[in-house]
Design an enzyme around this catalytic site. Structure first.
Site, mmCIF file in Angstrom:
data_model
loop_
_atom_site.group_PDB
_atom_site.id
_atom_site.type_symbol
_atom_site.label_atom_id
_atom_site.label_comp_id
_atom_site.label_asym_id
_atom_site.label_seq_id
_atom_site.Cartn_x
_atom_site.Cartn_y
_atom_site.Cartn_z
ATOM 1 N N ARG A 1 8.646 -16.675 46.822
ATOM 2 C CA ARG A 1 9.724 -16.434 47.785
ATOM 3 C C ARG A 1 9.347 -15.338 48.774
ATOM 4 O O ARG A 1 9.536 -15.473 49.978
ATOM 5 C CB ARG A 1 10.983 -16.067 46.999
ATOM 6 C CG ARG A 1 12.257 -15.936 47.800
ATOM 7 C CD ARG A 1 13.424 -15.875 46.802
ATOM 8 N NE ARG A 1 14.673 -15.450 47.417
ATOM 9 C CZ ARG A 1 15.477 -16.249 48.078
ATOM 10 N NH1 ARG A 1 15.161 -17.522 48.250
ATOM 11 N NH2 ARG A 1 16.616 -15.799 48.581
ATOM 12 N N HIS B 1 9.378 -15.423 41.803
ATOM 13 C CA HIS B 1 9.895 -14.670 42.945
ATOM 14 C C HIS B 1 8.801 -14.322 43.951
ATOM 15 O O HIS B 1 9.081 -14.106 45.139
ATOM 16 C CB HIS B 1 10.560 -13.389 42.433
ATOM 17 C CG HIS B 1 11.560 -12.832 43.391
ATOM 18 N ND1 HIS B 1 12.808 -13.386 43.564
ATOM 19 C CD2 HIS B 1 11.495 -11.785 44.248
ATOM 20 C CE1 HIS B 1 13.476 -12.699 44.472
ATOM 21 N NE2 HIS B 1 12.702 -11.725 44.901
ATOM 22 N N ARG C 1 14.974 -19.803 45.118
ATOM 23 C CA ARG C 1 15.033 -19.008 43.894
ATOM 24 C C ARG C 1 14.752 -19.904 42.690
ATOM 25 O O ARG C 1 15.050 -21.105 42.716
ATOM 26 C CB ARG C 1 16.407 -18.360 43.735
ATOM 27 C CG ARG C 1 16.836 -17.464 44.888
ATOM 28 C CD ARG C 1 18.235 -16.938 44.663
ATOM 29 N NE ARG C 1 18.693 -16.040 45.727
ATOM 30 C CZ ARG C 1 19.373 -16.421 46.803
ATOM 31 N NH1 ARG C 1 19.693 -17.711 46.957
ATOM 32 N NH2 ARG C 1 19.754 -15.542 47.709
ATOM 33 N N LYS D 1 23.422 -18.310 45.247
ATOM 34 C CA LYS D 1 24.300 -17.332 44.629
ATOM 35 C C LYS D 1 25.734 -17.523 45.103
ATOM 36 O O LYS D 1 25.979 -17.791 46.277
ATOM 37 C CB LYS D 1 23.834 -15.908 44.965
ATOM 38 C CG LYS D 1 22.515 -15.521 44.303
ATOM 39 C CD LYS D 1 22.175 -14.075 44.600
ATOM 40 C CE LYS D 1 20.929 -13.634 43.841
ATOM 41 N NZ LYS D 1 20.586 -12.224 44.112
ATOM 42 N N HIS E 1 20.099 -15.623 52.389
ATOM 43 C CA HIS E 1 20.565 -14.245 52.263
ATOM 44 C C HIS E 1 21.863 -14.043 53.044
ATOM 45 O O HIS E 1 21.974 -14.487 54.189
ATOM 46 C CB HIS E 1 19.525 -13.260 52.791
ATOM 47 C CG HIS E 1 18.331 -13.131 51.909
ATOM 48 N ND1 HIS E 1 17.076 -12.802 52.376
ATOM 49 C CD2 HIS E 1 18.186 -13.298 50.565
ATOM 50 C CE1 HIS E 1 16.221 -12.757 51.371
ATOM 51 N NE2 HIS E 1 16.869 -13.059 50.268
ATOM 52 N N TYR F 1 12.261 -8.451 51.851
ATOM 53 C CA TYR F 1 11.344 -9.452 51.326
ATOM 54 C C TYR F 1 10.088 -9.567 52.183
ATOM 55 O O TYR F 1 9.010 -9.851 51.685
ATOM 56 C CB TYR F 1 12.025 -10.826 51.298
ATOM 57 C CG TYR F 1 12.927 -11.045 50.116
ATOM 58 C CD1 TYR F 1 12.582 -11.926 49.110
ATOM 59 C CD2 TYR F 1 14.138 -10.380 50.013
ATOM 60 C CE1 TYR F 1 13.418 -12.130 48.025
ATOM 61 C CE2 TYR F 1 14.978 -10.564 48.933
ATOM 62 C CZ TYR F 1 14.615 -11.451 47.945
ATOM 63 O OH TYR F 1 15.436 -11.651 46.881
#
Length: 330
Positions: A281, A278, A188, A212, A304, A313
């Protein structure tokens, strides 16, 4: 009027009683009030209820402990708070119809996409589901609000030729290193700007990123990326520990907006449509699956928490579907 009175009593007692006890209380109240008329004056004023702030606060605190980013928490808080202020009821007596009406009005008035409205539904589901699990309410009113069907669009990825055009249009070795790192790791942009020099192991061609919720994982890069990263570091004259810094003094750590702007400019010079961090990715995920990497490994590579996110994705290549059909079926 009578049903509203009973509902508010149940909501008030929900913190102290179990579900079985609440059901018994509801039966008792319904039987006791069967032949009694209630006036408006004894009904509670829902707007005056002061429990909403507390319930929202404890939910946000719980999500913070679970590791949600502050950016996500701010968004959750804003979405839920707007709903509460619009519905104008205590959270404990908000029902399914209230939420359906709110989502429908919000969608119509703001002309939002179905994806955005469904994201709001998921936030409400998380909020009321948590309240139910913690025994603040009897049952989540979102249970009967189903996922909003959205149009599935195949999102574009960057072709091999596109990547080469981007590299050819990099005027700075730093920008070349950034594009190579994004395309070979799929990290990211927020992870990229937090990188420090010490996070890299060039011998193993890997680096540690912080994703995250403070999660940590190792990502890997190719030989070309290694060469361009080392060339960039050798060209630096600053002592900033950050891996990527601005091109001019005082050489501050590069920010997300700076990376996005730079890549957009390079994309325009390369005459490519909608190039952003993005997209690298998504491209990595699609290629990895197309080349046979197990989806579980792609999930770990991208960081993830749920495999469903990884599937969103990765866009399956139609040519591969055709070849697989010939191989396995006919």
């Amino acid at each position: 009027m009578k049903d509203k009175f009973i509902t508010e009593i149940l909501a008030d007692m929900a913190v102290m009683l179990t579900n079985v006890q609440l059901e018994k209380l509801q039966q008792t109240l319904s039987h006791s009030l069967l032949n009694i008329e209630l006036s408006e004056s004894i009904i509670f004023n829902p707007v005056a209820d002061n429990g909403n702030d507390f319930l929202l606060e404890v939910f946000i605190s719980a999500k913070r402990i679970e590791g949600c980013s502050e950016k996500s928490l701010v968004y959750y808080n804003a979405v839920i708070l707007h709903m509460i202020n619009s519905v104008k009821k205590p959270i404990r007596i908000i029902n399914t119809d209230d939420l359906r009406r709110y989502l429908a009005d919000y969608h119509r008035e703001r002309n939002l996409s179905k994806v955005t409205v469904d994201n709001m539904r998921r936030i409400f589901s998380s909020f009321f589901g948590w309240l139910e699990d913690e025994d603040y309410i009897l049952k989540s009113p979102v249970r009967r609000i189903h996922k909003i069907k959205t149009e599935k669009t195949i999102k574009e990825t960057i072709t091999d030729e596109g990547l080469e055009l981007l590299r050819d249009n990099c005027g700075e070795i730093r920008d070349l290193a950034i594009i190579d790192l994004l395309s070979s790791t799929g990290m990211r942009v927020g992870e990229l700007v937090r990188l420090n020099r010490d996070d890299f192991n060039f011998y193993e061609r890997e680096c540690v990123v912080f994703g995250k919720g403070g999660s940590e994982r190792v990502v890997y890069f190719d030989a070309r990326t290694k060469i361009h990263l080392l060339d960039y570091l050798n060209s630096r004259i600053d002592g900033n520990p950050a891996m990527f810094v601005s091109l001019v003094m005082p050489f501050d750590r590069l920010k997300i907006g700076g990376v996005e702007t730079r890549i957009r400019e390079i994309g325009k010079r390369a005459d490519l449509f909608k190039v952003h961090p993005h997209k690298f990715r998504r491209t990595l995920a699609t290629r990895a699956i197309d080349k046979g990497m197990p989806i579980e490994q792609v999930q770990h590579l991208l960081g993830h928490a749920k495999i469903d996110t990884t599937m969103h994705y990765a866009m399956v290549n139609q040519v591969n579907v055709k070849n697989s059909h010939r191989k396995y079926i006919g």
